[in-house]
Motif scaffolding. Structure first.
Motif, PDB file in Angstrom:
ATOM      1  N   ALA A 145       6.794  22.841  94.089  1.00 65.37           N
ATOM      2  CA  ALA A 145       6.666  24.206  94.579  1.00 65.37           C
ATOM      3  C   ALA A 145       7.511  24.843  95.361  1.00 65.37           C
ATOM      4  N   PRO A 146       7.936  24.285  96.339  1.00 62.10           N
ATOM      5  CA  PRO A 146       9.159  25.004  97.383  1.00 62.10           C
ATOM      6  C   PRO A 146      10.081  25.420  96.734  1.00 62.10           C
ATOM      7  N   TYR A 147      10.570  24.517  95.787  1.00 64.40           N
ATOM      8  CA  TYR A 147      11.951  24.969  95.157  1.00 64.40           C
ATOM      9  C   TYR A 147      11.518  26.183  94.240  1.00 64.40           C
ATOM     10  N   LEU A 148      10.613  26.140  93.298  1.00 65.20           N
ATOM     11  CA  LEU A 148      10.228  27.269  92.565  1.00 65.20           C
ATOM     12  C   LEU A 148      10.099  28.513  93.131  1.00 65.20           C
ATOM     13  N   MET A 149       9.476  28.730  94.282  1.00 66.13           N
ATOM     14  CA  MET A 149       9.096  29.741  95.012  1.00 66.13           C
ATOM     15  C   MET A 149       9.966  30.243  96.116  1.00 66.13           C
ATOM     16  N   ILE A 150      10.963  29.327  96.312  1.00 69.15           N
ATOM     17  CA  ILE A 150      12.149  29.696  97.472  1.00 69.15           C
ATOM     18  C   ILE A 150      12.459  31.187  97.049  1.00 69.15           C
ATOM     19  N   ASP A 151      12.557  32.051  98.174  1.00 74.57           N
ATOM     20  CA  ASP A 151      13.293  33.354  97.889  1.00 74.57           C
ATOM     21  C   ASP A 151      13.509  34.005  99.227  1.00 74.57           C
ATOM     22  N   LEU A 186      19.050  38.079  83.432  1.00 78.41           N
ATOM     23  CA  LEU A 186      19.626  37.197  82.693  1.00 78.41           C
ATOM     24  C   LEU A 186      21.108  37.036  82.901  1.00 78.41           C
ATOM     25  N   ILE A 187      21.764  38.088  83.012  1.00 74.01           N
ATOM     26  CA  ILE A 187      23.192  37.931  83.056  1.00 74.01           C
ATOM     27  C   ILE A 187      23.517  37.877  84.355  1.00 74.01           C
ATOM     28  N   ARG A 188      22.785  38.137  85.314  1.00 74.59           N
ATOM     29  CA  ARG A 188      23.129  38.080  86.773  1.00 74.59           C
ATOM     30  C   ARG A 188      23.652  36.744  87.473  1.00 74.59           C
ATOM     31  N   SER A 189      24.787  36.518  87.804  1.00 70.73           N
ATOM     32  CA  SER A 189      25.200  35.358  87.834  1.00 70.73           C
ATOM     33  C   SER A 189      24.411  34.574  89.109  1.00 70.73           C
ATOM     34  N   GLU A 190      23.887  35.503  89.999  1.00 69.60           N
ATOM     35  CA  GLU A 190      23.140  34.798  91.266  1.00 69.60           C
ATOM     36  C   GLU A 190      21.785  34.455  90.715  1.00 69.60           C
ATOM     37  N   SER A 191      21.207  34.800  89.851  1.00 69.30           N
ATOM     38  CA  SER A 191      19.673  34.469  89.451  1.00 69.30           C
ATOM     39  C   SER A 191      19.756  32.916  89.120  1.00 69.30           C
ATOM     40  N   SER A 192      18.617  32.532  89.585  1.00 71.79           N
ATOM     41  CA  SER A 192      18.362  31.102  89.684  1.00 71.79           C
ATOM     42  C   SER A 192      18.083  30.450  88.241  1.00 71.79           C
ATOM     43  N   ALA A 193      17.867  29.472  87.855  1.00 71.49           N
ATOM     44  CA  ALA A 193      17.922  28.662  86.677  1.00 71.49           C
ATOM     45  C   ALA A 193      16.259  29.024  86.589  1.00 71.49           C
ATOM     46  N   ASP A 194      15.113  28.929  87.454  1.00 65.14           N
ATOM     47  CA  ASP A 194      14.061  29.347  87.217  1.00 65.14           C
ATOM     48  C   ASP A 194      13.937  30.727  86.681  1.00 65.14           C
ATOM     49  N   ILE A 195      14.463  31.669  87.451  1.00 67.35           N
ATOM     50  CA  ILE A 195      14.396  33.064  87.058  1.00 67.35           C
ATOM     51  C   ILE A 195      14.993  33.063  85.435  1.00 67.35           C
ATOM     52  N   LYS A 196      15.982  32.490  85.301  1.00 63.94           N
ATOM     53  CA  LYS A 196      16.365  32.665  83.819  1.00 63.94           C
ATOM     54  C   LYS A 196      15.840  32.011  82.847  1.00 63.94           C
ATOM     55  N   LYS A 197      14.830  31.048  83.061  1.00 64.53           N
ATOM     56  CA  LYS A 197      13.820  30.270  82.323  1.00 64.53           C
ATOM     57  C   LYS A 197      12.627  31.415  82.142  1.00 64.53           C
ATOM     58  N   TRP A 198      12.324  32.000  83.033  1.00 63.97           N
ATOM     59  CA  TRP A 198      11.273  33.113  82.601  1.00 63.97           C
ATOM     60  C   TRP A 198      11.874  34.252  81.911  1.00 63.97           C
ATOM     61  N   CYS A 199      13.024  34.395  81.849  1.00 62.19           N
ATOM     62  CA  CYS A 199      13.919  35.465  81.339  1.00 62.19           C
ATOM     63  C   CYS A 199      13.789  35.157  79.703  1.00 62.19           C
ATOM     64  N   THR A 200      14.035  33.855  79.381  1.00 59.40           N
ATOM     65  CA  THR A 200      14.070  33.398  77.928  1.00 59.40           C
ATOM     66  C   THR A 200      12.521  33.424  77.348  1.00 59.40           C
ATOM     67  N   GLU A 201      11.477  33.327  78.169  1.00 54.99           N
ATOM     68  CA  GLU A 201      10.078  33.383  77.712  1.00 54.99           C
ATOM     69  C   GLU A 201       9.948  34.889  77.663  1.00 54.99           C
ATOM     70  N   LYS A 261      11.251  36.906  91.373  1.00 60.14           N
ATOM     71  CA  LYS A 261      10.483  35.765  90.907  1.00 60.14           C
ATOM     72  C   LYS A 261       9.141  36.170  90.603  1.00 60.14           C
ATOM     73  N   ILE A 262       8.592  37.235  91.470  1.00 63.97           N
ATOM     74  CA  ILE A 262       7.155  37.511  90.914  1.00 63.97           C
ATOM     75  C   ILE A 262       7.082  38.518  89.837  1.00 63.97           C
ATOM     76  N   ARG A 263       8.262  39.365  89.881  1.00 61.25           N
ATOM     77  CA  ARG A 263       8.232  40.450  88.623  1.00 61.25           C
ATOM     78  C   ARG A 263       8.691  39.752  87.468  1.00 61.25           C
ATOM     79  N   ILE A 264       9.446  38.809  87.345  1.00 68.51           N
ATOM     80  CA  ILE A 264       9.709  38.480  85.751  1.00 68.51           C
ATOM     81  C   ILE A 264       8.349  37.546  85.322  1.00 68.51           C
ATOM     82  N   ARG A 265       7.619  37.065  86.364  1.00 70.74           N
ATOM     83  CA  ARG A 265       6.405  36.315  85.849  1.00 70.74           C
ATOM     84  C   ARG A 265       5.386  37.504  85.498  1.00 70.74           C
TER      85      ARG A 265
END
Length: 692
Positions: free
Chosen positions: A101-107, A288-303, A248-252
């Motif tokens: 959870a700390p990794y996924l929610m880190i912001d 999606l294209i932002r280089s600083e986006s975390s892997a978690d955010i990009k995962k939600w982008c694909t969904e 992270k909240i917005r994309i979810r």
């Protein structure tokens, strides 16, 4: 080296567990009770070691992932899912998800600290392990125990704890369960106490808590029934959170909005009219294209893309967006199954390779009478637009992305989506060469042998399409050509006439290659399947089956079946040789030409009542191919024995032979030569006198 060492240890554990439970050669994966009792101490020690490795903070990410892989593969393989739960392994597995959870929610706006022993793929890794455990459990009783243990852990973290970090961890563990075993996760999440706690997290000032709860609701909304029940409560919250700056909240929230709206709508416009499709797409694209986006955010982008591309406008925009596609295709190399599933779903949408409802004119008239508005096909979902999108994807190396998506172990649903896309790409013959060049056939062979029944059929049909238009020796090099045979023969029993027809055409080409391929077709029971379709009512299927059989009889085993025939196979070929369908007659007479070098076959031919009329039709045909086959058969009949030769000499066939033997047409040299061969044999048998 460290990763290789961990994988080797994990493999050792897997072999040890399957051996100690007596499952090493047991396809049912049911442990041998006597063996288990004898090895109980060793089994318990190994399980304790495995469970400790999953949660021990002194073991790094690589070691922990290897331990979870043992749960994914070895525990079900050894039939030890129940024992694993008895050793409290299930709660430890959920604890791994909770600790992520700390990794996924880190912001930047959160005070949470990142756990060094977690990664963005951790939650999905746990979800896969939960899925495999649940699937391998035997009986409802054991599955009920699974549910209870999951519920106890989640309640301890969420309902019985006032510590916010525990609540967040419990929510993330619940998310992992919803992804892996949705039915169990929904039951637990939909209890009053858990729903209330989720609402409390939503209302919290803690951004991580809001994020975790939003994620859970986004997953709950995957269930249509539950989504409809809570939509009125959740939609305003998701809409509000979609407007937040926290990425992270917005994309979810965006994913949640998509799922809520698409429960009973077919397009984005139907459920979020104040937001245009392009605006929603631009938000997803920016993350999606932002280089600083975390892997978690990009995962939600694909969904999110997998949902928004159900809209035709979004499909069109995405295919035109080279930068977004480039990022998306690069992500295809990841091992995160959530990402690969999202990309595969997006490609299914863009290529329109999902199942479509069949047109029902009566239903349409009834709806019109009742003034009920049926959904219309969007202009950009027409065949013309779909073809253009597929061509655009091909030029942007979508095949390479599909190959990357198919590299690692995937869920059966994901494999089916990949197969659907491959089938769509291979629909036009101009794209098939690129599929071969970029390694698509290797992936297709894998997809055709493993996955859902639909997925395997789609992959096999794509293989068939490629095998029809490209030389099989080039399309399926080396051993791969043999791997295509089983799935193609499997298609012959399909309910789809098109699949049967295309499989037969591909098998016809394969049977031309060499005896090794033909023998493989025989080993895979291809003879019986092909023969059965020679009786099909559809003319094209009947013809294709006969053509496949014509090539297959070059195999000694196939030819032997006609020699020992008790089901009038030779009679069928003889009758087909007299059909008006040129391709059917050519294939059947070609098969007879090969087989008639044997006297037994010749005896069977002349037992057919109309054999002389059929041979006469072949010899007098205006098609050189039929003439050639006919004269070859007749010459073989004369050479078979004197009795058969006498029947030919006493018929009109003799006169035709004489005429053909004198034909000076350069295109009919072989016809004249075979006619002369038959006449010479008749002279040798003293049935006719030599021409002076």
């Amino acid at each position: 080296p460290e990763e290789d060492l961990c994988q080797s240890v994990a493999l050792l554990l897997q072999i040890a567990l399957t051996t100690l439970t007596g499952c090493e050669n047991n396809e049912s994966k049911v442990p041998n009770e006597a063996v288990v009792i004898d090895n109980k101490v060793d089994i318990d020690e190994l399980l304790d070691l495995l469970i400790d490795a999953m949660t021990n903070q002194n073991i790094n990410i690589i070691g922990r992932n290897a331990a979870i892989n043992v749960v994914v593969y070895a525990i079900p393989e050894a039939g030890m899912a129940k024992t694993f739960m008895e050793c409290k392994g299930l709660s430890k597995l959920l604890k791994v998800a909770a600790d992520s959870a700390p990794y996924l929610m880190i912001d930047g706006n959160s005070n949470k600290t990142e756990n060094e022993n977690t990664t963005s793929a951790c939650q999905m890794h746990v979800s896969v392990a939960l899925f495999q455990l649940y699937k391998s459990l035997q009986g409802d009783k054991n599955r009920l125990i699974f549910r209870r243990q999951c519920e106890i852990f989640i309640r301890e973290q969420m309902q019985y704890s006032n510590i916010i970090d525990n609540n967040i961890g419990g929510a993330i563990a619940l998310s992992a369960l919803l992804i892996g075993v949705g039915e169990v996760g929904i039951e637990i999440a939909y209890t009053d106490s858990i729903l209330q706690k989720l609402m409390e997290l939503i209302a919290s000032n803690d951004l991580a808590a809001k994020c975790a709860a939003t994620e859970v609701f986004a997953h709950i909304c995957s269930d249509k029934t539950k989504c409809l029940e809570i939509r009125s409560q959740i939609f305003p919250i998701m809409k509000m959170f979609y407007g937040l700056k926290n990425s992270k909240i917005r994309i979810r929230a965006l994913v949640g909005l998509c799922k809520i709206g698409l429960v009973d709508a077919t397009e984005v416009k139907d459920w979020l009219p104040e937001e245009s499709v392009l605006e929603l797409y631009s938000v997803i694209r920016s993350y999606l294209i932002r280089s600083e986006s975390s892997a978690d955010i990009k995962k939600w982008c694909t969904e999110a893309l997998a949902l928004i591309t159900l809209d035709a406008d979004a499909k069109h925009v995405l295919v035109s967006d080279e930068e977004a596609l480039s990022v998306l295709f690069k992500m295809a190399k990841t091992e995160d199954m959530a990402v690969t599933f999202g990309i595969a779903s997006t490609l299914v949408n863009v290529t329109n390779s999902y199942d479509k409802p069949e047109k029902n004119p009566e239903l349409e008239q009834l709806a019109k009478f009742a003034q009920y508005k049926l959904p219309k096909v969007h202009e950009k979902d027409s065949d013309e637009y779909v073809s253009k999108r597929i061509s655009a994807l091909i030029t942007k190396d979508v095949v390479v992305a599909l190959v990357n998506l198919g590299l690692d172990e995937k869920s059966d649903n994901c494999k089916e989506k990949l197969a659907r896309v491959f089938l769509a790409l291979s629909g036009e013959s101009k794209h098939r060469g690129i599929i071969v060049q970029q390694g698509g056939t290797k992936t297709l062979c894998s997809l055709a042998l493993s996955g859902t029944s639909n997925g395997k059929s789609f992959a096999a049909q794509a293989i068939a399409k490629i095998g029809i238009t490209i030389n099989p020796e080039l399309a399926f090099s080396g051993q791969r050509i043999l791997e295509t045979i089983r799935p193609l023969i499997g298609l012959l029993s399909s309910d789809s006439g098109l699949q049967q027809f295309e499989a037969l055409m591909a098998l016809t080409n394969l049977a031309q290659v060499n005896d090794t391929v033909r023998n493989k077709i025989m080993v895979e029971k291809g003879f019986a399947s092909i023969e059965q379709l020679m009786f099909d009512d559809h003319e094209l299927i009947k013809r294709a089956a006969t053509e496949a059989m014509c090539n297959l009889i070059n195999c000694e085993e196939a030819a032997e079946k006609f020699l020992s025939d008790k089901t009038e196979r030779v009679k069928l070929l003889t009758l087909f040789s007299g059909e008006s369908d040129f391709e059917l007659a050519r294939a059947a007479s070609g098969a007879l030409a090969v087989l008639s070098s044997n006297e037994i076959i010749c005896e069977k031919i002349v037992q057919v009542k109309a054999w002389q009329e059929i041979m006469q039709e072949l010899l007098l045909s205006d098609k050189i191919a039929l003439q050639h086959r006919g004269i070859y058969i007749v010459a073989n009949l004369i050479e078979a024995n004197k009795v058969i030769a006498a029947k030919i000499v006493d018929s009109k066939l003799l006169e035709i032979l004489m005429v053909l033997s004198q034909d000076g047409d350069v295109n009919k040299k072989e016809i004249a030569a075979n006619a002369e061969r038959g006449l010479q044999k008749a002279v040798e048998l003293k049935l006719i006198k030599p021409n002076k």
